[in-house]
Design a protein around this motif. Structure first.
Motif, mmCIF file in Angstrom:
data_model
loop_
_atom_site.group_PDB
_atom_site.id
_atom_site.type_symbol
_atom_site.label_atom_id
_atom_site.label_comp_id
_atom_site.label_asym_id
_atom_site.label_seq_id
_atom_site.Cartn_x
_atom_site.Cartn_y
_atom_site.Cartn_z
ATOM 1 N N VAL A 3 -8.475 9.615 -0.061
ATOM 2 C CA VAL A 3 -8.571 9.799 1.102
ATOM 3 C C VAL A 3 -9.549 11.897 1.535
ATOM 4 O O VAL A 3 -8.830 12.272 1.162
ATOM 5 N N VAL A 4 -10.324 11.638 1.903
ATOM 6 C CA VAL A 4 -10.843 13.264 1.989
ATOM 7 C C VAL A 4 -11.041 13.524 3.415
ATOM 8 O O VAL A 4 -11.857 12.648 3.893
ATOM 9 N N VAL A 56 0.802 -1.069 -0.092
ATOM 10 C CA VAL A 56 -0.495 -0.526 0.089
ATOM 11 C C VAL A 56 0.962 1.332 0.131
ATOM 12 O O VAL A 56 1.801 1.156 0.424
ATOM 13 N N THR A 57 0.360 1.785 -0.733
ATOM 14 C CA THR A 57 1.240 3.377 -0.813
ATOM 15 C C THR A 57 -0.088 4.782 -0.866
ATOM 16 O O THR A 57 -0.724 4.311 -0.664
ATOM 17 N N VAL A 58 0.316 5.468 -0.315
ATOM 18 C CA VAL A 58 -0.291 6.724 -0.074
ATOM 19 C C VAL A 58 0.500 8.217 -1.087
ATOM 20 O O VAL A 58 1.139 8.597 -0.524
ATOM 21 N N SER A 59 -0.443 8.790 -1.757
ATOM 22 C CA SER A 59 -0.355 10.009 -2.841
ATOM 23 C C SER A 59 -1.162 10.730 -1.895
ATOM 24 O O SER A 59 -2.202 10.980 -1.601
ATOM 25 N N VAL A 60 0.299 11.948 -1.844
ATOM 26 C CA VAL A 60 -0.881 13.294 -1.243
ATOM 27 C C VAL A 60 -0.668 14.800 -1.886
ATOM 28 O O VAL A 60 0.082 14.370 -3.050
ATOM 29 N N ARG A 117 -0.498 10.751 -15.225
ATOM 30 C CA ARG A 117 -2.031 10.263 -15.727
ATOM 31 C C ARG A 117 -1.758 9.040 -15.010
ATOM 32 O O ARG A 117 -1.045 8.446 -14.494
ATOM 33 N N GLY A 118 -3.489 8.225 -14.721
ATOM 34 C CA GLY A 118 -2.640 6.761 -14.024
ATOM 35 C C GLY A 118 -4.345 6.630 -13.229
ATOM 36 O O GLY A 118 -4.920 7.502 -12.750
ATOM 37 N N PRO A 119 -4.026 5.453 -12.381
ATOM 38 C CA PRO A 119 -5.465 5.545 -11.457
ATOM 39 C C PRO A 119 -5.572 6.389 -10.420
ATOM 40 O O PRO A 119 -6.598 6.497 -9.940
ATOM 41 N N CYS A 120 -4.055 6.493 -9.853
ATOM 42 C CA CYS A 120 -3.946 7.254 -8.650
ATOM 43 C C CYS A 120 -4.892 8.530 -9.161
ATOM 44 O O CYS A 120 -5.274 9.665 -7.772
ATOM 45 N N LEU A 121 -4.398 8.726 -10.009
ATOM 46 C CA LEU A 121 -4.528 10.167 -9.981
ATOM 47 C C LEU A 121 -6.363 10.494 -11.071
ATOM 48 O O LEU A 121 -6.776 11.374 -10.485
ATOM 49 N N GLU A 122 -6.598 9.647 -11.129
ATOM 50 C CA GLU A 122 -7.939 9.351 -11.859
ATOM 51 C C GLU A 122 -8.961 9.593 -10.617
ATOM 52 O O GLU A 122 -10.270 9.966 -10.668
ATOM 53 N N ALA A 123 -9.034 8.615 -9.521
ATOM 54 C CA ALA A 123 -9.325 7.984 -8.174
ATOM 55 C C ALA A 123 -9.564 10.021 -7.689
ATOM 56 O O ALA A 123 -9.867 10.368 -6.777
ATOM 57 N N ALA A 124 -8.513 10.867 -7.590
ATOM 58 C CA ALA A 124 -7.977 12.097 -7.002
ATOM 59 C C ALA A 124 -9.101 12.887 -8.051
ATOM 60 O O ALA A 124 -9.988 13.537 -6.663
ATOM 61 N N ARG A 125 -9.140 12.985 -8.917
ATOM 62 C CA ARG A 125 -9.565 13.911 -10.059
ATOM 63 C C ARG A 125 -11.017 13.789 -9.443
ATOM 64 O O ARG A 125 -12.557 14.701 -9.802
ATOM 65 N N THR A 126 -11.799 12.641 -9.403
ATOM 66 C CA THR A 126 -13.083 11.819 -9.526
ATOM 67 C C THR A 126 -14.049 11.434 -8.305
ATOM 68 O O THR A 126 -14.657 11.660 -8.318
ATOM 69 N N LEU A 127 -12.684 11.621 -7.246
ATOM 70 C CA LEU A 127 -13.215 11.284 -5.724
ATOM 71 C C LEU A 127 -13.874 10.384 -5.966
ATOM 72 O O LEU A 127 -15.117 9.862 -4.799
ATOM 73 N N SER A 128 -13.553 9.139 -6.453
ATOM 74 C CA SER A 128 -13.996 7.502 -6.481
ATOM 75 C C SER A 128 -13.027 6.789 -6.896
ATOM 76 O O SER A 128 -12.111 7.054 -6.782
ATOM 77 N N ALA A 129 -13.457 5.860 -6.467
ATOM 78 C CA ALA A 129 -12.450 4.468 -6.535
ATOM 79 C C ALA A 129 -12.144 4.047 -7.985
ATOM 80 O O ALA A 129 -13.374 4.092 -8.137
ATOM 81 N N VAL A 130 -10.893 3.607 -7.761
ATOM 82 C CA VAL A 130 -10.718 3.124 -9.458
ATOM 83 C C VAL A 130 -9.629 2.419 -9.078
ATOM 84 O O VAL A 130 -8.988 1.951 -8.839
ATOM 85 N N GLY A 181 -5.474 12.820 -0.825
ATOM 86 C CA GLY A 181 -4.688 11.855 -1.527
ATOM 87 C C GLY A 181 -5.656 10.612 -1.894
ATOM 88 O O GLY A 181 -6.842 10.559 -2.310
ATOM 89 N N SER A 182 -4.068 9.821 -2.463
ATOM 90 C CA SER A 182 -5.396 8.439 -2.450
ATOM 91 C C SER A 182 -3.909 7.484 -1.826
ATOM 92 O O SER A 182 -3.301 7.182 -2.246
#
Length: 262
Positions: free
Chosen positions: A143-144, A67-71, A99-112, A157-158
């Protein structure tokens, strides 16, 4: 993001295509949250709290290998925590390519959820890095931080979960991780509150220390020049302005001179 399939193919981890019972998986997440709550001291800085979050999340999901955490902060994205340092490269490939799933999750605020090999056209940099490290599936959950009286809800972050099992991370896992990140945001909020309090205390300590030094310097000047406290303070201020040096440093220099001459 591709539609989630209703079923997943058998894998090495689940040779019969069976996944752990949902109640069992919920229990794992509940236990992980209890560990996170009990271990948190309230004195950790943000990165330490996120590292604890990553380590606890790895226990909460059966197929999680790391697991990693992107901020995300302004225009900068970084990996603040990781249970496997080698996989930080997969995150960084996403940051550099934007681009990538972690940035997609951040931009859409939904799980990817991403199955490696199925998104070469969308996220080629992520796909290449993930394959190089033997990653078969990836789940990123935003993460909100909750809203408060002083601020609106804040996306920080994600939470990125890696697995070497292609069938990992079904919709139930996504729901568990949304539950997990919602509860864990309290840990991050407490860490940020602790950081602010610690900085405030440090500033107060510095102010008190400076005041003590200045008072001692005033006393030395009053004794040397037989002047009042106000006159001594004026001397210090004038010297500070003339030399463009902070008042506390002027006072310290004066006290060192007095000590040497004594």
């Amino acid at each position: 993001m591709a539609d989630e399939p209703e079923t997943f193919p058998p894998s090495a981890a689940h040779p019969n295509g069976d996944r752990p019972d949902p109640v069992e998986r919920l229990d794992e997440t509940t236990e992980a949250l209890a560990v996170l709550r009990d271990a948190f001291t309230g004195e950790e800085d943000l990165d330490e709290a996120l590292q604890r979050l990553a380590e606890t999340a790895a226990r909460a999901i059966v197929d999680a290998d790391a697991v990693t955490v992107s901020v995300l902060k302004l225009d900068q994205t970084r990996t603040a925590a990781a249970t496997d340092a080698l996989l930080v490269e997969v995150d960084e490939k996403q940051y550099s390519s934007d681009r990538g799933p972690c940035l997609e999750a951040a931009r859409t605020l939904s799980a990817v959820r991403a199955v490696v090999g199925e998104h070469r056209g969308e996220w080629p940099e992520f796909e290449s890095a993930a394959e190089e490290h033997g990653i078969r599936a990836y789940l990123s959950v935003p993460v909100v931080l909750p809203a408060s009286e002083r601020s609106e809800a804040q996306h920080v972050g994600s939470l990125n979960i890696y697995s070497r099992t292609a069938a990992a991370f079904d919709p139930f896992d996504e729901s568990l991780m949304r539950l997990f990140t919602t509860a864990a945001s309290t840990t991050i909020t407490s860490a940020q509150r602790w950081q602010r309090s610690r900085k405030h205390i440090q500033h107060l300590e510095q102010a008190l220390e400076s005041r003590a030094v200045i008072e001692q310097a005033k006393g030395a000047l009053m004794a040397a020049h037989e002047c009042t406290a106000d006159e001594a303070f004026t001397m210090l201020v004038e010297r500070s302005q003339r030399d463009n040096v902070k008042l506390r440093n002027i006072a310290l220099a004066l006290l060192r001179t007095v000590t040497r001459s004594g």
